[in-house]
Structures are given as structure tokens and as C-alpha cells.
Design an enzyme around this catalytic site. Structure first.
Site, PDB file in Angstrom:
ATOM      1  N   ALA A  73       0.639  -1.680   0.082  1.00 18.46           N
ATOM      2  CA  ALA A  73       0.418   0.586  -0.268  1.00 18.46           C
ATOM      3  C   ALA A  73       0.570   1.413   0.280  1.00 18.46           C
ATOM      4  O   ALA A  73       0.280   2.642  -0.898  1.00 18.46           O
ATOM      5  CB  ALA A  73      -0.888  -0.170   1.227  1.00 18.46           C
ATOM      6  N   ALA A  74       1.918   1.392   0.430  1.00 22.23           N
ATOM      7  CA  ALA A  74       2.570   2.457   0.623  1.00 22.23           C
ATOM      8  C   ALA A  74       3.159   2.938  -0.407  1.00 22.23           C
ATOM      9  O   ALA A  74       3.584   2.850  -1.421  1.00 22.23           O
ATOM     10  CB  ALA A  74       4.265   2.105   1.373  1.00 22.23           C
ATOM     11  N   GLY A  76       0.266   5.022  -0.268  1.00 19.69           N
ATOM     12  CA  GLY A  76      -0.807   5.196   0.145  1.00 19.69           C
ATOM     13  C   GLY A  76      -1.688   5.894  -1.313  1.00 19.69           C
ATOM     14  O   GLY A  76      -2.952   6.174  -0.497  1.00 19.69           O
ATOM     15  N   SER A  77      -1.172   6.319  -2.174  1.00 21.84           N
ATOM     16  CA  SER A  77      -2.458   7.314  -2.985  1.00 21.84           C
ATOM     17  C   SER A  77      -3.873   6.056  -3.359  1.00 21.84           C
ATOM     18  O   SER A  77      -4.322   6.284  -3.195  1.00 21.84           O
ATOM     19  CB  SER A  77      -1.437   7.503  -4.250  1.00 21.84           C
ATOM     20  OG  SER A  77      -0.144   8.174  -3.750  1.00 21.84           O
ATOM     21  N   LYS A  78      -3.127   4.929  -3.826  1.00 23.76           N
ATOM     22  CA  LYS A  78      -4.206   4.323  -3.973  1.00 23.76           C
ATOM     23  C   LYS A  78      -5.071   3.750  -2.924  1.00 23.76           C
ATOM     24  O   LYS A  78      -5.943   3.525  -3.348  1.00 23.76           O
ATOM     25  CB  LYS A  78      -3.721   2.552  -5.116  1.00 23.76           C
ATOM     26  CG  LYS A  78      -2.679   2.933  -5.917  1.00 23.76           C
ATOM     27  CD  LYS A  78      -2.258   1.469  -6.847  1.00 23.76           C
ATOM     28  CE  LYS A  78      -1.688   1.880  -7.966  1.00 23.76           C
ATOM     29  NZ  LYS A  78      -0.087   2.886  -7.374  1.00 23.76           N
ATOM     30  N   ASP A  92       2.258  -2.930   3.832  1.00 24.32           N
ATOM     31  CA  ASP A  92       2.919  -2.793   3.701  1.00 24.32           C
ATOM     32  C   ASP A  92       4.469  -3.777   4.390  1.00 24.32           C
ATOM     33  O   ASP A  92       4.457  -3.180   5.581  1.00 24.32           O
ATOM     34  CB  ASP A  92       3.736  -0.891   2.577  1.00 24.32           C
ATOM     35  CG  ASP A  92       4.356  -1.249   1.789  1.00 24.32           C
ATOM     36  OD1 ASP A  92       3.663  -1.061   0.577  1.00 24.32           O
ATOM     37  OD2 ASP A  92       6.271  -1.809   2.539  1.00 24.32           O
ATOM     38  N   ASP A 148      -0.682  -4.009  -5.311  1.00 34.90           N
ATOM     39  CA  ASP A 148       0.441  -2.936  -7.178  1.00 34.90           C
ATOM     40  C   ASP A 148       1.301  -3.600  -6.709  1.00 34.90           C
ATOM     41  O   ASP A 148       2.004  -2.659  -5.317  1.00 34.90           O
ATOM     42  CB  ASP A 148      -0.017  -1.837  -6.960  1.00 34.90           C
ATOM     43  CG  ASP A 148       0.765  -0.677  -7.487  1.00 34.90           C
ATOM     44  OD1 ASP A 148       0.415  -1.030  -8.678  1.00 34.90           O
ATOM     45  OD2 ASP A 148       0.918  -0.040  -7.011  1.00 34.90           O
ATOM     46  N   CYS A 204       3.900  -0.805 -12.982  1.00 37.92           N
ATOM     47  CA  CYS A 204       4.688   0.130 -13.531  1.00 37.92           C
ATOM     48  C   CYS A 204       5.738  -0.162 -14.713  1.00 37.92           C
ATOM     49  O   CYS A 204       6.775   0.593 -14.744  1.00 37.92           O
ATOM     50  CB  CYS A 204       4.995   1.498 -12.753  1.00 37.92           C
ATOM     51  SG  CYS A 204       5.617   1.399 -11.220  1.00 37.92           S
TER      52      CYS A 204
END
Length: 302
Positions: free
Chosen positions: A107-108, A110-112, A130, A177, A230
Site C-alpha cells: 500500500a505505501a 497510500g495514493s491508491k 506494506d 500493486d 508500472c
């Protein structure tokens, strides 16, 4: 060799692809609907004299004209959050509903996570995990600034994540992600191309496979898992998903995404992948003037 050269056979216009990768990435902010509305966020930018252009495929995203996302009061008060356009795709694909049990496995910063919380109306249970303890401070800070209250922050290796502390057996939806070789971020961080190595791609793919397998295991039958990176490397994208399709009870869910994408590849350097991987999504910089990205949506079947 510039690693982008190895992906030219995968793209429709190699020259446009390379030219886009050489251009700076536009600065983008997302309206945070936990604390504001899209219209109020626009008014906040207007009051600061910030030039911006709404993103045509997402009403809550704005491209800023040469302005840093964090240099305005609307950002400080949590009305806005800096987030790349392609970074919102996994949250859209995951599509969480209010009241559900949702896990963001990597998660870090934290945008998503905050995007998922807003989609859930800040209700239900959102676990943001995370394995990097040093990055959790950024995750916590962003959640606090953006007013997220339905989140529980954990520090576990996602490959061995335990749901026992939460008192339920499975999640409705899981976002994975994963850490990756980050070639798709070259427009904002050109150094990733100089630091790239095939050895790193091959080594991190093993971690990615473990994370995605665990995500499927943690999801209830009928639930959804979204895997994203990405990077352009099929070793980290289609090959990882193909591996998990063979080992876990899941299938590709052929959902649509609201911008131009290319279909997933089914063959790469002598390796063949399941045909259903055509229904996963590759985002190339020259198609939408964004960073590079990959997104696959899975339905857990058992």
C-alpha cells in the site's frame, strides 16, 4: 542498451513510444471526495490561480500546468492529492463498494489506498499493508491528511499475510500493486533506465508471483483481485499472472478501462501465456500521454 528497445516489438508505433518516454510527465492531482467534492476541489485550484486541465476520462483528475501538486492550501487541507493518471486505474478496476472488506497488499505511500477509501465512502474495512516499515509513515500521513478513517495499517510480508487479527476469513477484494522494475516511470525518473538490469527483473518476478498467489488465497470465492505494475516487462506482468492462473482457482475478468490500452501479450521470448491474458491491459505513454502501466483483473473462482 536502453531497456525500452526490448519492448519496441510490442508497441504499435516504436518511434512515438520512445518519444513519449523522453518527455516529462504531466503533474496530476486527484480530488479527494472524503473531504471535498470535485467542484470544491476545482474552486480551491481556481482560488490559488493554478492553471489546470480536467482529465477527459476521469472527472476527479486535473493536469496542472507547471505547478507542484502540494503547493496550495486545497492540497494541505486534504481536498487534493498528487496521483498519476495511470495510478488510478487499479482502484477503478477493483471497484470496491461501501461496507466491503478490502486489502491493499502493497500500500505505501497510500495514493491508491486513499482512492479505495473514497470509493468505499470511508466505510467497511480497508487494510493497508506494506512490508517496508520506513514507508508506513508516508502511508499513515497521507491517510490522516486525506481524512481516511476506515483503514487499518499493517506491516507484514504480503507473501505470508495473515488475516487472523481481523476476525474474518477472507476479503471481498484485494489490490496487488507490486514492487517492480519501474520502467514505466521513466518520464518522471529517467534514472530507472540506467539502473535497469534483466537480473533484477527476473529476481523480482519471483516476489511478484508470491504476492499475487497470496492475494488470491486471501480473497473469497466470487471476489476480485487486481494485479498492477508500472513496468513494460512481460516477465513481471503476463508471466506472473499466467503462473498464478495455473496454481490458484481464478480466471481473468475481462473488464474495460476508461482510457486507451493495448491488450496483454501471450508470447514473449519463446514463452507462451494463457490466451485469456489478451484481456489484461497495457498502458503505453504515447497513447494517453501518461506513464507506462500494466493491469490485470482476476475473479476468484473457488
Amino acid at each position: 542498451m536502453n531497456p525500452l528497445e526490448r519492448y519496441e516489438p510490442l508497441v504499435d508505433d516504436p518511434a512515438a513510444f520512445r518519444a513519449a518516454c523522453d518527455r516529462p510527465l504531466p503533474s496530476v492531482v486527484r480530488a479527494n471526495t472524503i473531504k471535498s467534492t470535485v467542484e470544491r476541489a476545482r474552486q480551491g485550484l481556481d482560488s490559488e490561480g493554478v492553471d489546470y486541465e480536467p482529465v477527459d476520462w476521469h472527472e476527479g483528475l486535473f493536469r496542472l500546468d507547471g505547478h507542484s501538486p502540494g503547493r496550495n492550501w486545497a492540497y494541505v487541507h486534504g481536498w487534493l492529492h498528487g496521483q498519476e493518471e495511470v495510478s488510478v486505474l487499479p482502484g477503478i478496476a477493483l471497484g470496491p463498494d461501501p461496507g466491503e472488506r478490502v486489502l491493499d497488499l502493497c500500500a505505501a505511500p497510500g495514493s491508491k489506498t486513499s482512492q479505495l477509501a473514497a470509493a468505499m465512502d470511508d466505510s467497511g474495512t480497508l487494510v493497508a499493508n506494506d512490508n517496508n516499515l520506513g514507508r508506513l509513515s508516508a502511508l499513515r500521513h497521507n491517510c490522516e491528511r486525506l481524512g481516511v478513517t476506515n483503514v487499518a495499517v499493517t506491516n507484514q510480508d504480503g507473501r505470508n499475510f495473515s488475516v487472523k487479527p481481523f476476525g474474518f476469513e477472507a476479503f471481498d477484494r484485494v489490490l496487488v500493486d507490486v514492487p517492480c522494475s519501474c520502467e514505466g516511470t521513466c518520464r518522471k525518473n529517467p534514472d530507472v533506465l540506467e539502473e535497469w538490469s534483466l537480473g533484477h527483473v527476473e529476481s523480482i518476478a519471483g516476489i511478484q508471483k508470491g504476492l499475487l498467489r497470496r492475494a488470491v488465497q486471501l480473497t473469497a470465492p466470487g471476489g476480485r483481485v487486481v494485479y498492477s505494475t508500472c513496468t513494460f516487462a512481460p516477465e513481471e506482468n503476463e508471466a506472473v499472472v499466467d503462473h498464478v492462473l495455473d496454481l490458484e482457482p481464478c480466471r481473468i475478468d475481462p473488464i474495460a478501462l476508461p482510457l486507451v490500452t493495448a491488450e496483454g501479450v501471450t508470447e514473449w521470448e519463446g514463452e507462451r501465456y494463457d490466451e485469456s491474458l489478451r484481456d489484461t491491459h497495457r498502458v503505453y505513454p504515447h497513447h494517453n500521454d501518461t506513464g507506462g502501466f500494466y493491469c490485470a483483473t482476476l475473479e476468484v473462482t473457488g
